[in-house]
Design an enzyme around this catalytic site. Structure first.
Site, short mmCIF file in Angstrom:
data_model
loop_
_atom_site.label_atom_id
_atom_site.label_comp_id
_atom_site.label_asym_id
_atom_site.label_seq_id
_atom_site.Cartn_x
_atom_site.Cartn_y
_atom_site.Cartn_z
N CYS A 2 0.88 -1.17 0.00
CA CYS A 2 0.00 0.00 0.00
C CYS A 2 0.91 1.21 0.00
O CYS A 2 1.48 1.58 1.03
CB CYS A 2 -0.92 0.00 1.22
SG CYS A 2 -2.01 1.45 1.29
N GLU A 111 -3.51 1.10 -6.15
CA GLU A 111 -2.58 0.01 -6.44
C GLU A 111 -2.35 -0.03 -7.94
O GLU A 111 -3.17 0.46 -8.73
CB GLU A 111 -3.14 -1.32 -5.93
CG GLU A 111 -2.12 -2.44 -5.86
CD GLU A 111 -0.88 -2.05 -5.09
OE1 GLU A 111 0.09 -1.60 -5.75
OE2 GLU A 111 -0.87 -2.20 -3.86
#
Length: 254
Positions: A2, A111
């Site tokens: 992340c 992402e």
């Protein structure tokens, strides 16, 4: 992994889900990046008997955990994520897992699907958010680093876990999601050992998130507006020569 996330909910919405009374106002943030301050919730210090003080409070910490034993942060790798599978044993995270677990509120995270170099395709960014909207809280860790001059810096990181089936088509890791009913247990480091919260460090349910393809504007920290989350049509995949194609008749999702 992340590496970028967003928190665009109002302070009132964040205060309500975290269960804290005091929370200063803040603007929506569409592109939160490592080394920037992030909002977190921690367990409050023990209260006097009869006190009605809430058991959680909000803090700002720098995104990028620095263990207390580090001598020179400039020579230490920036720890923005911690693998949940090894955080209990790993020296960088062991103390924080035992004593300083936190919640990191977010509206979602970004992402990138990165194709193989052989494919010639460009990485595709995705804005990944709860399907029902609202705020998601990631499990995280916190350390207070004391420099040689005596100044203190609160730092934190986000725990990750192996991605569920839907997210794994984009990336093999995803943040640990702590459900509201588990906030107290996750934050209770006075009574709960790390082994008592291992079951909370699991992939989110398959239907929890939705992944929306977005432009590469998110790649630059200077880009920080709502245009980062505008859906785009993914770039078409380059056609490979027939001799390079798999003969199993299956098509890739990406």
């Amino acid at each position: 992994m992340c590496g970028r996330f967003a928190l665009t909910a109002s302070p009132e919405e964040v205060r309500e889900i975290l269960g804290v009374i005091e929370l200063d106002g803040f603007p929506p943030r569409y592109n939160i990046a490592p080394t920037q301050p992030i909002l977190v919730a921690v367990a409050s210090p023990p209260a006097d008997p009869g006190s009605n003080r809430p058991d959680r409070m909000a803090l700002l910490v720098r995104w990028g955990l620095i263990p207390s034993w580090v001598k020179d942060p400039k020579e230490f790798t920036l720890l923005i994520n911690a693998r949940s599978e090894t955080a209990i044993e790993k020296a960088s995270f062991r103390a924080a897992m035992r004593h300083r677990r936190i919640l990191v509120p977010a509206s979602g995270f970004y992402e990138w699907h990165r194709p193989s170099k052989e494919s010639g395709d460009k990485p595709q960014a995705y804005w990944i958010r709860p399907k029902t909207g609202g705020i998601v809280c990631f499990g995280g860790l916190m350390e207070t680093y004391m420099s040689k001059d005596g100044s203190e810096l609160d730092t934190g990181c986000i725990l990750t876990v192996g991605a569920n089936r839907s997210i794994s088509q984009i990336h093999d890791r995803m943040p640990v999601v702590i459900a509201p009913q588990d906030f107290t247990r996750w934050l209770d480091c006075r009574h709960g050992e790390p082994r008592d919260v291992v079951d909370l460090m699991r992939p989110a349910d398959e239907d929890y998130f939705e992944a929306i393809p977005v432009s590469d504007l998110v790649n630059k920290v200077a880009n920080a507006g709502p245009e980062l989350q505008v859906p785009v049509e993914p770039a078409p995949k380059k056609q490979r020569p027939a001799s390079d194609r798999s003969g199993d008749g299956q098509m890739s999702l990406f």
